[in-house]
Motif scaffolding. Structure first.
Motif, PDB file in Angstrom:
ATOM      1  N   GLN A 228      35.109  17.670 104.754  1.00 54.78           N
ATOM      2  CA  GLN A 228      35.245  17.159 103.385  1.00 54.78           C
ATOM      3  C   GLN A 228      33.889  16.671 102.869  1.00 54.78           C
ATOM      4  OE1 GLN A 228      38.041  17.341 101.627  1.00 54.78           O
ATOM      5  NE2 GLN A 228      39.190  18.203 103.331  1.00 54.78           N
ATOM      6  N   PRO A 229      33.066  17.567 102.318  1.00 54.04           N
ATOM      7  CA  PRO A 229      31.795  17.107 101.750  1.00 54.04           C
ATOM      8  C   PRO A 229      32.035  16.249 100.518  1.00 54.04           C
ATOM      9  CG  PRO A 229      31.848  19.504 102.044  1.00 54.04           C
ATOM     10  CD  PRO A 229      33.240  19.009 102.194  1.00 54.04           C
ATOM     11  N   GLY A 230      31.224  15.230 100.344  1.00 56.73           N
ATOM     12  CA  GLY A 230      31.318  14.420  99.150  1.00 56.73           C
ATOM     13  C   GLY A 230      30.780  15.155  97.938  1.00 56.73           C
ATOM     14  N   GLU A 231      31.245  14.756  96.754  1.00 55.05           N
ATOM     15  CA  GLU A 231      30.731  15.364  95.535  1.00 55.05           C
ATOM     16  C   GLU A 231      29.254  15.018  95.326  1.00 55.05           C
ATOM     17  OE1 GLU A 231      33.106  14.516  92.151  1.00 55.05           O
ATOM     18  OE2 GLU A 231      34.954  15.302  93.051  1.00 55.05           O
ATOM     19  N   GLU A 232      28.847  13.856  95.782  1.00 55.51           N
ATOM     20  CA  GLU A 232      27.458  13.428  95.699  1.00 55.51           C
ATOM     21  C   GLU A 232      26.870  13.369  97.106  1.00 55.51           C
ATOM     22  OE1 GLU A 232      25.739  12.960  92.951  1.00 55.51           O
ATOM     23  OE2 GLU A 232      27.502  13.439  91.729  1.00 55.51           O
ATOM     24  N   PRO A 233      25.571  13.646  97.262  1.00 59.48           N
ATOM     25  CA  PRO A 233      24.955  13.555  98.592  1.00 59.48           C
ATOM     26  C   PRO A 233      25.037  12.137  99.136  1.00 59.48           C
ATOM     27  CG  PRO A 233      23.493  14.651  97.024  1.00 59.48           C
ATOM     28  CD  PRO A 233      24.609  14.064  96.230  1.00 59.48           C
ATOM     29  N   PRO A 234      25.121  11.992 100.458  1.00 62.54           N
ATOM     30  CA  PRO A 234      24.998  10.658 101.039  1.00 62.54           C
ATOM     31  C   PRO A 234      23.644  10.048 100.687  1.00 62.54           C
ATOM     32  CG  PRO A 234      25.680  12.286 102.681  1.00 62.54           C
ATOM     33  CD  PRO A 234      25.284  13.042 101.455  1.00 62.54           C
ATOM     34  N   PRO A 235      23.506   8.735 100.759  1.00 62.45           N
ATOM     35  CA  PRO A 235      22.235   8.096 100.389  1.00 62.45           C
ATOM     36  C   PRO A 235      21.035   8.619 101.176  1.00 62.45           C
ATOM     37  CG  PRO A 235      23.963   6.453 100.631  1.00 62.45           C
ATOM     38  CD  PRO A 235      24.541   7.746 101.101  1.00 62.45           C
ATOM     39  N   SER A 236      21.279   9.128 102.382  1.00 61.33           N
ATOM     40  CA  SER A 236      20.182   9.596 103.233  1.00 61.33           C
ATOM     41  C   SER A 236      19.667  10.973 102.851  1.00 61.33           C
ATOM     42  CB  SER A 236      20.647   9.626 104.691  1.00 61.33           C
ATOM     43  OG  SER A 236      21.835  10.406 104.805  1.00 61.33           O
ATOM     44  N   LEU A 237      20.345  11.677 101.926  1.00 62.09           N
ATOM     45  CA  LEU A 237      19.988  13.058 101.634  1.00 62.09           C
ATOM     46  C   LEU A 237      19.766  13.276 100.147  1.00 62.09           C
ATOM     47  CD1 LEU A 237      22.510  15.097 103.848  1.00 62.09           C
ATOM     48  CD2 LEU A 237      20.077  14.748 104.251  1.00 62.09           C
ATOM     49  N   GLY A 238      18.813  14.150  99.845  1.00 61.74           N
ATOM     50  CA  GLY A 238      18.641  14.613  98.483  1.00 61.74           C
ATOM     51  C   GLY A 238      19.633  15.717  98.165  1.00 61.74           C
ATOM     52  N   ALA A 239      19.638  16.150  96.911  1.00 64.51           N
ATOM     53  CA  ALA A 239      20.616  17.144  96.467  1.00 64.51           C
ATOM     54  C   ALA A 239      20.426  18.483  97.160  1.00 64.51           C
ATOM     55  CB  ALA A 239      20.522  17.314  94.953  1.00 64.51           C
ATOM     56  N   PHE A 240      19.159  18.963  97.246  1.00 67.12           N
ATOM     57  CA  PHE A 240      18.978  20.289  97.844  1.00 67.12           C
ATOM     58  C   PHE A 240      19.307  20.322  99.337  1.00 67.12           C
ATOM     59  CE2 PHE A 240      16.574  23.410 100.218  1.00 67.12           C
ATOM     60  CZ  PHE A 240      17.060  24.580  99.639  1.00 67.12           C
ATOM     61  N   PRO A 241      18.784  19.398 100.168  1.00 61.63           N
ATOM     62  CA  PRO A 241      19.143  19.467 101.581  1.00 61.63           C
ATOM     63  C   PRO A 241      20.629  19.277 101.826  1.00 61.63           C
ATOM     64  CG  PRO A 241      17.807  17.516 101.123  1.00 61.63           C
ATOM     65  CD  PRO A 241      17.753  18.370  99.910  1.00 61.63           C
ATOM     66  N   HIS A 242      21.280  18.454 101.010  1.00 60.60           N
ATOM     67  CA  HIS A 242      22.728  18.297 101.149  1.00 60.60           C
ATOM     68  C   HIS A 242      23.437  19.611 100.836  1.00 60.60           C
ATOM     69  CE1 HIS A 242      26.790  17.044  99.583  1.00 60.60           C
ATOM     70  NE2 HIS A 242      26.784  16.496 100.779  1.00 60.60           N
ATOM     71  N   ARG A 243      23.031  20.258  99.766  1.00 59.91           N
ATOM     72  CA  ARG A 243      23.652  21.522  99.387  1.00 59.91           C
ATOM     73  C   ARG A 243      23.427  22.592 100.451  1.00 59.91           C
ATOM     74  NH1 ARG A 243      21.682  21.515  94.800  1.00 59.91           N
ATOM     75  NH2 ARG A 243      19.912  22.934  95.012  1.00 59.91           N
ATOM     76  N   ALA A 244      22.223  22.645 101.023  1.00 60.10           N
ATOM     77  CA  ALA A 244      21.941  23.624 102.074  1.00 60.10           C
ATOM     78  C   ALA A 244      22.845  23.392 103.275  1.00 60.10           C
ATOM     79  CB  ALA A 244      20.471  23.542 102.484  1.00 60.10           C
ATOM     80  N   MET A 245      23.038  22.145 103.646  1.00 60.90           N
ATOM     81  CA  MET A 245      23.888  21.814 104.784  1.00 60.90           C
ATOM     82  C   MET A 245      25.348  22.166 104.505  1.00 60.90           C
ATOM     83  SD  MET A 245      26.068  19.060 105.797  1.00 60.90           S
ATOM     84  CE  MET A 245      25.436  17.607 104.968  1.00 60.90           C
ATOM     85  N   VAL A 246      25.836  21.843 103.313  1.00 60.34           N
ATOM     86  CA  VAL A 246      27.222  22.164 102.953  1.00 60.34           C
ATOM     87  C   VAL A 246      27.421  23.678 102.904  1.00 60.34           C
ATOM     88  CG1 VAL A 246      28.964  22.009 101.122  1.00 60.34           C
ATOM     89  CG2 VAL A 246      27.632  19.982 101.774  1.00 60.34           C
TER      90      VAL A 246
END
Length: 271
Positions: A62-80
């Motif tokens: 269940q990925p969050g709609e917003e990145p966790p505080p530890s991640l920026g938008a692009f690295p979060h999106r790449a991981m998801v």
């Protein structure tokens, strides 16, 4: 009155703009800013691995709609995208003129989770997602293990077939061959040797020689399976890290001349 000079010249060819996709790491993505260019239309697929690309999506995460505080938008999106297996569809939809592969992100361990595989990136490690029930029973497949080599070679077969079975067959395929540096430039510009073992990220040690041996397996194996792919590489003397690199000191954060040399090779291939 018709202005003849304004008519297009049928003998003049307009320049064809490249539309690039990268399946790889920052060693390729960093080329543009380091040489002072900006790609007009770039798809950058990172923090993944060939076996993960061809695995099925991970159920229940269940990925969050917003990145966790530890991640920026692009690295979060790449991981998801790695967890949800969205990259290959995005690659086909992008309709690239050039696809550049580099295998430096193949330093990351894999996780076997149920009947699928995901990439154990730093982003996944700090995201908090590993605490979700979807990851219960996850098993690590060490990157330099024989099991990982087998999975990777099988996935390379799948990638070769995928490239031929889709419109990607019309793209120019390029392998950016690289190695982990064994030496680096310090703040004073002096050459220093890395220790034999470094950290990929906190708590994840890696032996440089082991990862170079792995690249010595992966790169020719991929080229054997995709024989039409072109090769670009910097000469051995430019496989030199730089502590002043924009992302900090690492065996794959090279001196600027490394990127300029690879850039010249890509330009010759129409990138």
């Amino acid at each position: 009155m018709l202005d003849i000079d304004s008519l297009p010249d049928p003998c003049r060819k307009e320049p064809v703009l490249s539309k690039v996709a990268i399946i790889g790491s920052c060693i390729t993505r960093d080329l543009w800013p380091i040489v002072g260019a900006e790609p007009s239309d770039l798809l950058y697929i990172s923090r993944t691995s060939l076996p993960s690309l061809f695995a099925r999506p991970l159920d229940g995460v269940q990925p969050g709609e917003e990145p966790p505080p530890s991640l920026g938008a692009f690295p979060h999106r790449a991981m998801v995208n790695d967890l949800k297996k969205r990259a290959l569809a995005a690659l086909v939809a992008h309709q690239p003129s050039h696809i550049i592969f580099d295998f430096i992100d193949e330093r990351l361990d894999l996780l076997a989770v149920g009947d699928t595989i995901v990439t154990h990136s730093w982003e996944l490690d700090v995201s908090g997602y590993l605490e979700q029930p979807a990851f219960d029973g996850a098993r690590t497949i060490g990157r330099t293990s024989p099991a990982c080599d087998l999975l990777w070679l099988q996935a390379a077969d799948e990638m070769a077939a995928f490239l031929q079975a889709t419109p990607l067959r019309d793209a120019t395929l390029i392998v950016h061959e690289a190695r982990w540096a064994t030496h680096y430039l310090d703040e004073a510009g002096r050459t220093q040797a890395f220790a034999d073992e470094v950290e990929i990220f906190q708590g994840k040690p890696a032996v440089i020689a082991d990862h170079n041996a792995m690249l010595d397996l992966y790169q020719p194996a991929f080229l054997q399976r995709v024989p039409d792919a072109a090769r670009v590489a910097a000469p051995p003397e430019l496989h030199l890290a730089d502590c002043r690199h924009r992302w900090g000191l690492s065996p794959f954060h090279y001196v600027d001349d490394y990127y300029r040399e690879v850039w010249r090779g890509l330009q010759a291939l129409g990138v």
